[in-house]
Scaffold this motif. Structure first.
Motif, short mmCIF file in Angstrom:
data_model
loop_
_atom_site.label_atom_id
_atom_site.label_comp_id
_atom_site.label_asym_id
_atom_site.label_seq_id
_atom_site.Cartn_x
_atom_site.Cartn_y
_atom_site.Cartn_z
N GLN A 1 -25.33 60.54 57.37
CA GLN A 1 -25.92 60.60 56.09
C GLN A 1 -27.68 62.02 56.00
N THR A 2 -27.75 62.57 54.92
CA THR A 2 -28.82 62.94 55.07
C THR A 2 -29.19 62.96 53.81
N ALA A 3 -30.70 63.16 53.91
CA ALA A 3 -31.49 62.52 52.47
C ALA A 3 -32.61 63.70 52.41
N VAL A 4 -33.51 64.43 51.01
CA VAL A 4 -34.13 65.59 50.67
C VAL A 4 -36.09 64.69 51.67
N ILE A 5 -36.14 64.94 52.24
CA ILE A 5 -38.30 64.45 52.51
C ILE A 5 -38.78 64.95 51.24
N SER A 6 -38.61 65.71 51.50
CA SER A 6 -39.89 66.92 50.19
C SER A 6 -38.84 68.40 49.57
N LYS A 7 -38.33 68.57 48.15
CA LYS A 7 -37.52 69.41 48.19
C LYS A 7 -38.26 70.40 48.72
N PHE A 8 -39.26 71.14 48.27
CA PHE A 8 -39.58 72.76 48.01
C PHE A 8 -41.28 72.54 49.25
N SER A 9 -41.28 71.63 50.42
CA SER A 9 -42.38 71.41 50.77
C SER A 9 -42.08 71.14 52.04
N SER A 10 -43.29 71.99 53.12
CA SER A 10 -42.47 71.40 54.31
C SER A 10 -43.99 70.88 55.16
N THR A 11 -44.33 70.20 54.31
CA THR A 11 -45.44 69.41 54.78
C THR A 11 -45.24 68.45 53.92
N PRO A 12 -44.56 67.47 54.38
CA PRO A 12 -44.37 66.13 53.19
C PRO A 12 -45.30 64.74 53.07
N SER A 13 -45.62 64.13 52.82
CA SER A 13 -46.19 62.81 53.57
C SER A 13 -45.17 61.61 52.36
N ALA A 14 -44.19 60.97 53.75
CA ALA A 14 -43.22 60.51 53.33
C ALA A 14 -42.56 59.20 54.45
N ARG A 15 -41.89 58.46 54.29
CA ARG A 15 -40.88 57.45 54.63
C ARG A 15 -40.11 57.72 54.72
N VAL A 16 -39.43 57.35 55.68
CA VAL A 16 -37.82 57.84 55.54
C VAL A 16 -36.87 56.71 56.23
N MET A 17 -36.61 55.56 55.23
CA MET A 17 -36.15 54.26 55.82
C MET A 17 -34.51 54.16 55.51
N LEU A 18 -33.80 53.54 55.75
CA LEU A 18 -32.62 52.41 55.26
C LEU A 18 -32.74 51.13 54.75
N ARG A 19 -32.56 51.56 53.54
CA ARG A 19 -32.52 50.35 52.33
C ARG A 19 -31.18 49.55 52.86
N ILE A 20 -31.48 48.15 52.83
CA ILE A 20 -30.51 47.57 52.90
C ILE A 20 -29.62 47.27 51.82
N GLU A 21 -28.45 47.24 51.51
CA GLU A 21 -28.25 47.08 50.35
C GLU A 21 -26.50 45.87 50.47
N GLU A 22 -26.91 44.65 50.03
CA GLU A 22 -25.76 44.12 50.02
C GLU A 22 -25.21 43.59 48.65
N SER A 23 -23.67 43.81 48.55
CA SER A 23 -23.03 43.17 47.81
C SER A 23 -21.40 42.74 47.60
N PHE A 24 -20.87 41.92 46.50
CA PHE A 24 -19.57 40.93 46.35
C PHE A 24 -18.69 42.57 46.48
N VAL A 25 -17.67 41.84 46.84
CA VAL A 25 -16.86 43.64 46.50
C VAL A 25 -15.65 41.83 46.17
N ASP A 26 -14.98 42.75 44.71
CA ASP A 26 -13.67 42.32 44.69
C ASP A 26 -12.59 43.77 44.61
N SER A 27 -11.27 42.96 43.92
CA SER A 27 -9.77 44.02 43.67
C SER A 27 -10.34 44.95 42.49
N ASN A 28 -11.21 44.10 42.48
CA ASN A 28 -11.63 45.14 40.14
C ASN A 28 -12.28 46.23 40.91
N THR A 29 -13.25 46.12 42.36
CA THR A 29 -13.96 47.77 42.38
C THR A 29 -13.42 48.37 43.49
#
Length: 290
Positions: A185-213
Protein backbone atom coordinates in the motif's frame (compact mmCIF):
# COMPACT_ATOMS: atom_id res chain seq x y z
CA UNK A 1 -9.09 -11.02 17.62
CA UNK A 2 -11.28 -8.46 19.38
CA UNK A 3 -14.63 -9.29 17.80
CA UNK A 4 -17.13 -10.86 20.20
CA UNK A 5 -18.51 -14.06 18.63
CA UNK A 6 -20.67 -15.01 21.62
CA UNK A 7 -23.66 -13.32 20.02
CA UNK A 8 -26.59 -14.30 17.84
CA UNK A 9 -26.22 -16.18 15.51
CA UNK A 10 -22.72 -17.52 16.35
CA UNK A 11 -22.95 -18.34 20.09
CA UNK A 12 -19.22 -19.03 20.39
CA UNK A 13 -18.95 -19.25 24.19
CA UNK A 14 -15.40 -20.62 24.19
CA UNK A 15 -13.81 -20.17 27.61
CA UNK A 16 -10.13 -21.08 27.93
CA UNK A 17 -10.46 -21.43 31.72
CA UNK A 18 -12.53 -24.58 31.17
CA UNK A 19 -9.48 -26.23 29.53
CA UNK A 20 -11.45 -27.73 26.65
CA UNK A 21 -8.82 -28.57 24.04
CA UNK A 22 -10.71 -30.80 21.62
CA UNK A 23 -14.28 -31.20 20.43
CA UNK A 24 -15.10 -34.90 19.99
CA UNK A 25 -18.12 -35.63 17.81
CA UNK A 26 -20.36 -38.66 18.32
CA UNK A 27 -22.49 -40.59 15.80
CA UNK A 28 -26.22 -40.01 16.05
CA UNK A 29 -25.92 -36.49 17.49
CA UNK A 30 -26.38 -33.35 15.40
CA UNK A 31 -23.37 -31.13 14.89
CA UNK A 32 -23.89 -27.64 16.28
CA UNK A 33 -22.74 -24.60 14.36
CA UNK A 34 -21.31 -23.40 17.68
CA UNK A 35 -19.12 -26.51 17.87
CA UNK A 36 -17.70 -25.94 14.41
CA UNK A 37 -16.87 -22.34 15.33
CA UNK A 38 -15.30 -23.39 18.63
CA UNK A 39 -13.06 -25.83 16.78
CA UNK A 40 -11.43 -22.77 15.25
CA UNK A 41 -11.47 -20.84 18.53
CA UNK A 42 -9.53 -23.63 20.25
CA UNK A 43 -6.91 -23.66 17.48
CA UNK A 44 -6.68 -19.85 17.40
CA UNK A 45 -6.23 -19.79 21.17
CA UNK A 46 -3.34 -22.25 20.95
CA UNK A 47 -1.67 -20.29 18.14
CA UNK A 48 -2.12 -17.03 20.09
CA UNK A 49 -0.46 -18.49 23.18
CA UNK A 50 2.57 -19.52 21.18
CA UNK A 51 2.58 -16.26 19.22
CA UNK A 52 2.38 -14.17 22.41
CA UNK A 53 5.47 -15.94 23.74
CA UNK A 54 7.44 -15.06 20.63
CA UNK A 55 6.04 -11.75 19.35
CA UNK A 56 4.65 -8.54 20.78
CA UNK A 57 1.33 -7.24 19.46
CA UNK A 58 1.95 -5.29 16.25
CA UNK A 59 5.27 -6.93 15.49
CA UNK A 60 6.55 -7.36 11.97
CA UNK A 61 6.85 -11.10 11.27
CA UNK A 62 7.58 -11.43 7.56
CA UNK A 63 8.65 -8.18 5.86
CA UNK A 64 6.32 -6.12 5.28
CA UNK A 65 9.02 -3.39 5.19
CA UNK A 66 7.81 0.19 5.47
CA UNK A 67 9.50 3.31 4.17
CA UNK A 68 8.86 7.01 3.82
CA UNK A 69 9.94 9.33 1.01
CA UNK A 70 9.74 13.02 1.90
CA UNK A 71 10.87 14.35 -1.49
CA UNK A 72 8.42 12.98 -4.05
CA UNK A 73 7.73 15.24 -7.05
CA UNK A 74 4.05 16.04 -7.60
CA UNK A 75 1.87 17.87 -10.07
CA UNK A 76 -1.57 19.27 -9.33
CA UNK A 77 -4.01 18.31 -12.09
CA UNK A 78 -6.93 20.59 -12.79
CA UNK A 79 -8.74 18.18 -15.08
CA UNK A 80 -8.71 14.90 -16.99
CA UNK A 81 -9.70 14.59 -20.64
CA UNK A 82 -13.50 14.46 -20.80
CA UNK A 83 -13.68 14.09 -16.98
CA UNK A 84 -14.75 10.47 -17.55
CA UNK A 85 -11.46 8.60 -17.32
CA UNK A 86 -10.66 6.86 -14.02
CA UNK A 87 -7.71 8.39 -12.25
CA UNK A 88 -6.11 4.94 -12.05
CA UNK A 89 -5.61 5.08 -15.84
CA UNK A 90 -2.44 7.04 -15.10
CA UNK A 91 -1.00 4.91 -12.28
CA UNK A 92 2.33 3.23 -13.14
CA UNK A 93 2.18 4.78 -16.62
CA UNK A 94 4.67 7.09 -18.35
CA UNK A 95 3.33 10.57 -19.04
CA UNK A 96 4.85 13.13 -21.41
CA UNK A 97 4.59 16.92 -21.25
CA UNK A 98 3.30 18.30 -24.54
CA UNK A 99 5.12 21.61 -24.00
CA UNK A 100 8.20 20.67 -21.96
CA UNK A 101 8.80 17.20 -23.45
CA UNK A 102 9.59 15.90 -19.94
CA UNK A 103 8.79 12.23 -19.23
CA UNK A 104 7.79 10.78 -15.84
CA UNK A 105 6.14 7.73 -14.27
CA UNK A 106 3.01 8.29 -12.18
CA UNK A 107 3.80 6.46 -8.93
CA UNK A 108 0.60 7.32 -7.10
CA UNK A 109 -2.47 9.46 -7.65
CA UNK A 110 -4.96 11.10 -5.30
CA UNK A 111 -8.56 12.01 -6.10
CA UNK A 112 -9.63 15.62 -5.89
CA UNK A 113 -11.57 16.80 -2.86
CA UNK A 114 -13.31 19.94 -1.65
CA UNK A 115 -10.02 21.83 -1.23
CA UNK A 116 -7.43 20.24 -3.57
CA UNK A 117 -7.39 19.12 -7.22
CA UNK A 118 -6.19 15.74 -8.44
CA UNK A 119 -2.56 15.09 -7.52
CA UNK A 120 -0.03 12.89 -9.35
CA UNK A 121 3.14 11.81 -7.53
CA UNK A 122 5.95 11.16 -9.98
CA UNK A 123 9.35 9.75 -10.69
CA UNK A 124 10.95 11.80 -13.46
CA UNK A 125 12.61 9.74 -16.21
CA UNK A 126 14.05 12.26 -18.64
CA UNK A 127 14.10 15.97 -19.40
CA UNK A 128 12.88 17.73 -22.48
CA UNK A 129 14.87 18.80 -25.51
CA UNK A 130 14.64 22.41 -24.36
CA UNK A 131 16.51 21.68 -21.11
CA UNK A 132 13.41 21.35 -18.93
CA UNK A 133 13.70 18.76 -16.15
CA UNK A 134 10.23 19.13 -14.60
CA UNK A 135 6.78 19.75 -16.01
CA UNK A 136 5.55 23.29 -16.58
CA UNK A 137 2.60 24.64 -14.66
CA UNK A 138 -0.43 24.82 -16.95
CA UNK A 139 0.81 22.40 -19.58
CA UNK A 140 -1.01 19.28 -20.79
CA UNK A 141 0.47 15.81 -20.32
CA UNK A 142 -0.55 12.60 -22.05
CA UNK A 143 0.10 8.90 -21.65
CA UNK A 144 3.11 7.82 -23.67
CA UNK A 145 1.25 4.70 -24.87
CA UNK A 146 -2.07 6.46 -25.54
CA UNK A 147 -1.76 10.12 -26.50
CA UNK A 148 -5.55 10.53 -26.34
CA UNK A 149 -5.48 10.09 -22.56
CA UNK A 150 -4.54 13.49 -21.19
CA UNK A 151 -4.43 15.57 -18.03
CA UNK A 152 -4.05 19.31 -17.57
CA UNK A 153 -1.60 20.56 -14.93
CA UNK A 154 -2.91 23.38 -12.76
CA UNK A 155 -1.48 26.84 -13.30
CA UNK A 156 -0.08 29.14 -10.67
CA UNK A 157 2.21 28.77 -7.67
CA UNK A 158 2.49 25.33 -6.12
CA UNK A 159 1.22 23.45 -9.18
CA UNK A 160 4.56 21.61 -9.35
CA UNK A 161 6.51 20.69 -6.22
CA UNK A 162 7.41 18.00 -3.70
CA UNK A 163 5.30 16.03 -1.24
CA UNK A 164 5.72 13.06 1.12
CA UNK A 165 4.61 9.45 0.70
CA UNK A 166 4.70 6.33 2.86
CA UNK A 167 4.74 2.78 1.51
CA UNK A 168 4.51 -0.69 2.98
CA UNK A 169 5.39 -3.88 1.13
CA UNK A 170 3.44 -7.12 1.29
CA UNK A 171 4.15 -9.05 4.48
CA UNK A 172 2.78 -10.44 7.76
CA UNK A 173 2.19 -8.72 11.12
CA UNK A 174 1.25 -10.26 14.46
CA UNK A 175 -2.03 -8.64 15.53
CA UNK A 176 -4.19 -9.60 18.51
CA UNK A 177 -3.01 -13.20 18.52
CA UNK A 178 -3.30 -13.63 14.74
CA UNK A 179 -0.73 -13.58 11.94
CA UNK A 180 -2.28 -11.14 9.47
CA UNK A 181 -1.22 -10.54 5.87
CA UNK A 182 -0.79 -6.91 4.84
CA UNK A 183 -1.04 -5.91 1.19
CA UNK A 184 1.36 -3.52 -0.51
CA UNK A 185 0.00 0.00 0.00
CA UNK A 186 0.89 3.65 -0.42
CA UNK A 187 -0.41 6.59 1.61
CA UNK A 188 0.18 10.33 1.56
CA UNK A 189 2.04 11.67 4.60
CA UNK A 190 1.78 15.28 3.45
CA UNK A 191 0.36 16.27 0.06
CA UNK A 192 2.52 19.29 -0.62
CA UNK A 193 5.25 19.34 2.05
CA UNK A 194 8.61 17.67 2.58
CA UNK A 195 8.70 18.46 6.30
CA UNK A 196 5.64 16.64 7.67
CA UNK A 197 4.65 16.07 11.28
CA UNK A 198 2.63 12.87 11.30
CA UNK A 199 2.43 9.25 12.42
CA UNK A 200 2.24 6.50 9.81
CA UNK A 201 0.09 3.67 11.16
CA UNK A 202 -1.56 0.40 10.26
CA UNK A 203 -5.24 0.62 11.16
CA UNK A 204 -6.70 -2.73 12.28
CA UNK A 205 -10.14 -3.34 10.80
CA UNK A 206 -12.17 -6.42 11.79
CA UNK A 207 -15.42 -7.21 10.00
CA UNK A 208 -17.83 -9.99 9.14
CA UNK A 209 -18.24 -10.78 5.45
CA UNK A 210 -21.12 -12.76 3.99
CA UNK A 211 -22.24 -13.72 0.49
CA UNK A 212 -24.16 -10.46 0.11
CA UNK A 213 -20.81 -8.70 0.11
CA UNK A 214 -18.67 -11.41 -1.53
CA UNK A 215 -20.54 -13.63 -4.00
CA UNK A 216 -17.65 -16.12 -4.06
CA UNK A 217 -18.90 -17.31 -0.65
CA UNK A 218 -22.01 -18.82 -2.24
CA UNK A 219 -21.94 -22.62 -2.42
CA UNK A 220 -19.91 -23.47 -5.59
CA UNK A 221 -21.12 -27.12 -5.89
CA UNK A 222 -22.68 -27.13 -9.36
CA UNK A 223 -25.26 -29.87 -9.81
CA UNK A 224 -26.03 -29.94 -6.11
CA UNK A 225 -29.38 -28.86 -4.72
CA UNK A 226 -27.47 -26.41 -2.55
CA UNK A 227 -25.71 -24.72 -5.47
CA UNK A 228 -25.38 -20.92 -4.96
CA UNK A 229 -26.87 -21.13 -1.47
CA UNK A 230 -25.48 -18.81 1.25
CA UNK A 231 -23.26 -20.37 3.89
CA UNK A 232 -20.95 -19.39 6.70
CA UNK A 233 -19.69 -15.85 7.18
CA UNK A 234 -16.01 -14.96 7.32
CA UNK A 235 -14.16 -12.96 9.94
CA UNK A 236 -11.92 -10.57 8.02
CA UNK A 237 -8.94 -8.65 9.42
CA UNK A 238 -7.49 -5.87 7.28
CA UNK A 239 -4.41 -3.75 7.94
CA UNK A 240 -4.86 -0.34 6.29
CA UNK A 241 -1.92 2.05 5.86
CA UNK A 242 -3.05 5.31 7.47
CA UNK A 243 -1.55 8.68 8.37
CA UNK A 244 -2.68 10.54 11.52
CA UNK A 245 -1.49 13.74 13.27
CA UNK A 246 1.75 13.33 15.21
CA UNK A 247 0.18 14.06 18.60
CA UNK A 248 -2.64 11.51 18.33
CA UNK A 249 -2.44 9.10 21.29
CA UNK A 250 -1.80 5.37 20.89
CA UNK A 251 -4.82 3.15 20.36
CA UNK A 252 -5.32 -0.62 20.35
CA UNK A 253 -6.77 -0.26 16.86
CA UNK A 254 -3.50 1.06 15.40
CA UNK A 255 0.08 -0.12 14.93
CA UNK A 256 2.71 2.62 14.59
CA UNK A 257 5.21 2.21 11.76
CA UNK A 258 6.84 5.63 11.50
CA UNK A 259 6.72 8.99 13.30
CA UNK A 260 7.85 12.28 11.75
CA UNK A 261 8.15 15.65 13.43
CA UNK A 262 8.97 18.64 11.19
CA UNK A 263 10.39 16.24 8.62
CA UNK A 264 12.63 14.41 11.10
CA UNK A 265 12.10 10.67 11.52
CA UNK A 266 11.72 9.98 15.26
CA UNK A 267 10.51 6.36 15.19
CA UNK A 268 10.59 3.60 12.60
CA UNK A 269 9.43 0.06 13.30
CA UNK A 270 11.61 -1.99 10.95
CA UNK A 271 12.34 -5.20 12.85
CA UNK A 272 10.34 -7.90 14.68
CA UNK A 273 9.44 -7.09 18.28
CA UNK A 274 10.01 -10.19 20.36
CA UNK A 275 8.27 -10.84 23.66
CA UNK A 276 9.24 -13.55 26.20
CA UNK A 277 11.72 -14.95 23.70
CA UNK A 278 13.67 -11.70 23.69
CA UNK A 279 13.80 -11.68 27.49
CA UNK A 280 15.30 -15.18 27.46
CA UNK A 281 17.89 -14.15 24.89
CA UNK A 282 18.76 -11.08 26.98
CA UNK A 283 19.23 -13.20 30.11
CA UNK A 284 21.44 -15.62 28.19
CA UNK A 285 23.57 -12.76 26.86
CA UNK A 286 23.87 -11.31 30.37
CA UNK A 287 24.87 -14.68 31.86
CA UNK A 288 27.43 -15.23 29.11
CA UNK A 289 28.90 -11.73 28.70
CA UNK A 290 27.82 -9.79 31.79
Amino acid sequence: MTQNLNIDPFYDDFDESKNYHQIIFKPGLSVQARELTQLQSILRNQIAKFGNHVFQHGSLVIPGNSLGDLHVPYIKVSGLLGETLPLTSFNNQVIVGETSGVRAIVKFSVERDSTDPYVFYLAYISGGSNGKIVFDAGETVHLELDTAVKAVISSGAGAVGFGSLAQINSGVYYVNGTFVHVNQQTAVISKFSSTPSARVMLRIEESFVDSNTDETLLDPAQGSYNYAAPGAERLKIDLILTVVPVDVQDSADYIELMRYRDGVLEEHSRYPKYNELEKSLARRTFDESG
